[in-house]
Structures are given as structure tokens and as C-alpha cells.
Write a protein that holds these residues in place. Sequence first.
Motif, PDB file in Angstrom:
ATOM      1  N   HIS A 258      25.472  45.468  82.279  1.00  0.00           N
ATOM      2  CA  HIS A 258      26.063  44.391  83.072  1.00  0.00           C
ATOM      3  C   HIS A 258      26.022  43.116  82.240  1.00  0.00           C
ATOM      4  CE1 HIS A 258      26.923  41.803  86.568  1.00  0.00           C
ATOM      5  NE2 HIS A 258      26.089  40.967  85.988  1.00  0.00           N
ATOM      6  N   GLU A 259      27.111  42.350  82.297  1.00  0.00           N
ATOM      7  CA  GLU A 259      27.152  41.029  81.666  1.00  0.00           C
ATOM      8  C   GLU A 259      28.045  40.125  82.501  1.00  0.00           C
ATOM      9  OE1 GLU A 259      27.401  40.704  77.213  1.00  0.00           O
ATOM     10  OE2 GLU A 259      28.074  42.793  77.412  1.00  0.00           O
ATOM     11  N   ASP A 260      27.545  38.942  82.822  1.00  0.00           N
ATOM     12  CA  ASP A 260      28.366  37.888  83.403  1.00  0.00           C
ATOM     13  C   ASP A 260      27.873  36.569  82.817  1.00  0.00           C
ATOM     14  OD1 ASP A 260      26.227  36.860  85.062  1.00  0.00           O
ATOM     15  OD2 ASP A 260      26.771  38.237  86.670  1.00  0.00           O
ATOM     16  N   ASP A 261      28.369  35.463  83.318  1.00  0.00           N
ATOM     17  CA  ASP A 261      27.996  34.168  82.745  1.00  0.00           C
ATOM     18  C   ASP A 261      26.508  33.858  82.861  1.00  0.00           C
ATOM     19  OD1 ASP A 261      30.611  33.722  82.024  1.00  0.00           O
ATOM     20  OD2 ASP A 261      31.059  32.409  83.730  1.00  0.00           O
ATOM     21  N   ASP A 262      25.865  34.375  83.895  1.00  0.00           N
ATOM     22  CA  ASP A 262      24.482  33.992  84.182  1.00  0.00           C
ATOM     23  C   ASP A 262      23.447  35.091  83.994  1.00  0.00           C
ATOM     24  OD1 ASP A 262      25.283  31.358  84.980  1.00  0.00           O
ATOM     25  OD2 ASP A 262      25.989  32.228  86.865  1.00  0.00           O
ATOM     26  N   PHE A 263      23.870  36.351  83.992  1.00  0.00           N
ATOM     27  CA  PHE A 263      22.933  37.468  83.934  1.00  0.00           C
ATOM     28  C   PHE A 263      23.424  38.570  83.002  1.00  0.00           C
ATOM     29  CE2 PHE A 263      21.657  35.485  87.818  1.00  0.00           C
ATOM     30  CZ  PHE A 263      20.285  35.674  87.837  1.00  0.00           C
ATOM     31  N   VAL A 264      22.457  39.302  82.480  1.00  0.00           N
ATOM     32  CA  VAL A 264      22.736  40.549  81.785  1.00  0.00           C
ATOM     33  C   VAL A 264      21.795  41.601  82.347  1.00  0.00           C
ATOM     34  CG1 VAL A 264      23.541  39.433  79.657  1.00  0.00           C
ATOM     35  CG2 VAL A 264      21.152  40.147  79.841  1.00  0.00           C
ATOM     36  N   ALA A 265      22.177  42.849  82.182  1.00  0.00           N
ATOM     37  CA  ALA A 265      21.291  43.970  82.497  1.00  0.00           C
ATOM     38  C   ALA A 265      21.394  44.939  81.338  1.00  0.00           C
ATOM     39  CB  ALA A 265      21.686  44.635  83.807  1.00  0.00           C
ATOM     40  N   ILE A 266      20.237  45.443  80.930  1.00  0.00           N
ATOM     41  CA  ILE A 266      20.159  46.304  79.758  1.00  0.00           C
ATOM     42  C   ILE A 266      19.334  47.547  80.079  1.00  0.00           C
ATOM     43  CG2 ILE A 266      20.392  44.374  78.145  1.00  0.00           C
ATOM     44  CD1 ILE A 266      17.322  44.490  77.748  1.00  0.00           C
TER      45      ILE A 266
ATOM     46  N   ILE B 169      22.401  42.073  91.748  1.00  0.00           N
ATOM     47  CA  ILE B 169      22.800  42.883  90.596  1.00  0.00           C
ATOM     48  C   ILE B 169      21.960  44.156  90.542  1.00  0.00           C
ATOM     49  CG2 ILE B 169      22.843  42.979  88.060  1.00  0.00           C
ATOM     50  CD1 ILE B 169      23.459  39.893  88.195  1.00  0.00           C
ATOM     51  N   ALA B 170      20.671  44.026  90.789  1.00  0.00           N
ATOM     52  CA  ALA B 170      19.789  45.198  90.792  1.00  0.00           C
ATOM     53  C   ALA B 170      20.226  46.202  91.857  1.00  0.00           C
ATOM     54  CB  ALA B 170      18.345  44.764  91.017  1.00  0.00           C
ATOM     55  N   GLN B 171      20.625  45.705  93.013  1.00  0.00           N
ATOM     56  CA  GLN B 171      21.095  46.586  94.082  1.00  0.00           C
ATOM     57  C   GLN B 171      22.356  47.337  93.650  1.00  0.00           C
ATOM     58  OE1 GLN B 171      21.851  44.512  97.732  1.00  0.00           O
ATOM     59  NE2 GLN B 171      22.016  46.391  98.932  1.00  0.00           N
ATOM     60  N   GLU B 172      23.286  46.630  93.014  1.00  0.00           N
ATOM     61  CA  GLU B 172      24.506  47.276  92.513  1.00  0.00           C
ATOM     62  C   GLU B 172      24.176  48.343  91.469  1.00  0.00           C
ATOM     63  OE1 GLU B 172      26.944  44.115  90.964  1.00  0.00           O
ATOM     64  OE2 GLU B 172      26.965  43.052  92.875  1.00  0.00           O
ATOM     65  N   LEU B 173      23.260  48.027  90.569  1.00  0.00           N
ATOM     66  CA  LEU B 173      22.900  48.975  89.519  1.00  0.00           C
ATOM     67  C   LEU B 173      22.143  50.183  90.077  1.00  0.00           C
ATOM     68  CD1 LEU B 173      21.918  46.466  86.707  1.00  0.00           C
ATOM     69  CD2 LEU B 173      24.008  47.857  86.869  1.00  0.00           C
ATOM     70  N   ALA B 174      21.326  49.954  91.097  1.00  0.00           N
ATOM     71  CA  ALA B 174      20.630  51.074  91.735  1.00  0.00           C
ATOM     72  C   ALA B 174      21.645  52.055  92.326  1.00  0.00           C
ATOM     73  CB  ALA B 174      19.681  50.558  92.816  1.00  0.00           C
ATOM     74  N   ALA B 175      22.665  51.526  92.975  1.00  0.00           N
ATOM     75  CA  ALA B 175      23.710  52.390  93.530  1.00  0.00           C
ATOM     76  C   ALA B 175      24.450  53.120  92.416  1.00  0.00           C
ATOM     77  CB  ALA B 175      24.673  51.561  94.378  1.00  0.00           C
ATOM     78  N   ALA B 176      24.713  52.426  91.307  1.00  0.00           N
ATOM     79  CA  ALA B 176      25.395  53.064  90.176  1.00  0.00           C
ATOM     80  C   ALA B 176      24.540  54.180  89.590  1.00  0.00           C
ATOM     81  CB  ALA B 176      25.728  52.020  89.105  1.00  0.00           C
TER      82      ALA B 176
END
Length: 149
Positions: free
Chosen positions: A32-40, A76-83
Motif C-alpha cells: 500500500h502507498e498513498d500520500d500519508d501512509f505505506v504498508a510493507i 488501512i490495516a482493516q483493508e489489508l486484513a480483508a485482502a
Amino acid sequence: MAKPPQLPATTPEGECVLCAISAGRAPAAFVHEDDDFVAIVDLRPVTTGHLLVLPRAHHEDLAALPAEAGARMFGIAQELAAALRRTDLRCEGINLFLADGTAADQEIPHVHLHVIPRHANDGFVLEADWRIRDREELAEVAAKVHAAR
């Protein structure tokens, strides 16, 4: 089970390693990448698919993170958990884990939220004294926290 060696909190140049990752100056596998956050993908995963969600801006701990950013981080964590549940990775459940401060085993002083896919016998254990407390003690704790808000 022994805890693995701690990862360096800074790059060889002295920069916060998570700031360097979020700015693209250190390697990572981004989900995940947006202006304010990333997820790795975590370099030292508890289970396959273990992710970290972190703000691009440096905030050492949860108290330093603006409330709106904290809400976005958990979203974002919730979205990634679903993914994760939609992948073919082994994922029978999810833990969200945020270590806030050195006493809580926060290794890198840049707030970040772990998204950990779980399955039976995956080896992840949180040990504690889970005994039931009496209602008087609970009321005292509640009063202290309520007064500190």
C-alpha cells in the motif's frame, strides 16, 4: 522460543529506517502507498503475509500520532486484513498489534501497526497473567483512566 536479534532502528546514515523505507531510500516490498501512509511486508514475519502499516511522517509513538492519522492507519490495516483473507496465504484469523514504547517491545521508534495473519499452531504466543480481577480494582482503574482523559 528465543526472541530474534533486534533490527537496527536507523540506517547506516543515521536516518530512521521506517522513514527511509517510506521515502523509498531503503528497500521494502510495498502492499500500500498513498500520500500519508505505506504498508510493507515485514522483514521478520511472525507468519507469512505479516505486514506493517506506517505513516510517512515520523511519529515516535502512538501519543505523537494525530488522531485522524491513527484512524486512517487502522482503516488501512482493516483493508489489508480483508485482502490477506482473499489471498491463498494461510490466514484463519488476523491480529492487529501495535507495540507502543520500549516496555511494550517497540523496537523502532516510529509508530507502526502490525497486521499478522494467524492460523492454528503458527507459533505466535502472547503470554500474560490473564486472571480475572475483582470489580473494585476494575472500578479504580476506570476512574484513573477516565480522570486522565
